[in-house]
Design a protein around this motif. Structure first.
Motif, short mmCIF file in Angstrom:
data_model
loop_
_atom_site.label_atom_id
_atom_site.label_comp_id
_atom_site.label_asym_id
_atom_site.label_seq_id
_atom_site.Cartn_x
_atom_site.Cartn_y
_atom_site.Cartn_z
N LEU A 101 1.09 -1.38 -0.47
CA LEU A 101 0.45 0.04 -0.05
C LEU A 101 0.71 1.04 0.14
N LYS A 102 2.42 1.29 0.68
CA LYS A 102 3.20 2.55 0.80
C LYS A 102 3.53 2.13 -0.89
N LEU A 103 3.64 1.63 -1.24
CA LEU A 103 4.03 1.41 -2.49
C LEU A 103 3.69 1.84 -4.33
N MET A 104 2.02 1.98 -3.82
CA MET A 104 1.12 2.72 -4.07
C MET A 104 1.02 3.42 -4.13
N ASP A 105 0.94 4.07 -3.26
CA ASP A 105 0.53 5.60 -2.79
C ASP A 105 1.56 6.30 -3.30
N LYS A 106 3.11 6.19 -3.04
CA LYS A 106 4.37 6.22 -3.44
C LYS A 106 4.43 6.64 -5.12
N LEU A 107 3.39 5.72 -5.77
CA LEU A 107 3.04 6.29 -7.01
C LEU A 107 1.94 7.48 -7.64
N GLY A 108 0.99 7.43 -6.74
CA GLY A 108 -0.26 7.36 -6.81
C GLY A 108 -1.07 7.05 -7.38
N LEU A 109 -1.35 5.23 -7.69
CA LEU A 109 -2.03 4.65 -7.75
C LEU A 109 -3.12 4.04 -6.85
#
Length: 117
Positions: A101-109
């Motif tokens: 979830l953190k990675l997806m948020d970082k990529l703006g997804l």
């Protein structure tokens, strides 16, 4: 995975690695790029370094389930490749999900609250 189809072609993976945006954590790496379809396409990669076939399949199932349960929170119209790293084998499910979830948020997804209504 109701809204997502599989990404299976080698050229699509290579295009994502070369031209897509990426984010990484110790147990997971995510590559994404906008596509021209309305839905998402998901590709999973678990290399031989992770372990033997049983271990790789276990990691693959866990990552697929994390994606499936959070699929409604992810914006549509993207090609996404999730690459499992060696530490994904030893990471508890909850921490793996948090990392995802953190990675997806970082990529703006991830969708914001305004977009889901």
């Amino acid at each position: 995975m109701k809204f997502t189809s599989s990404l299976k072609e080698n050229y699509a993976f290579r295009r994502l690695y070369a031209k897509g945006k990426s984010a990484a954590s110790p147990c997971l790496a995510v590559y994404c790029r906008k596509n021209r379809t309305g839905g998402n396409r998901l590709g999973l990669t678990v290399g031989k370094k992770v372990g033997k076939a049983v271990v790789r399949n276990k990691v693959r199932r866990r990552i697929r389930e994390i994606y499936r349960t959070n699929e409604g929170r992810i914006r549509s119209g993207y090609d996404i490749v999730l690459v499992a790293r060696v530490r994904a084998v030893f990471t508890p499910y909850a921490k793996l999900e948090d990392s995802f979830l953190k990675l997806m948020d970082k990529l703006g997804l991830l969708r914001r609250e305004e977009e889901t209504s």
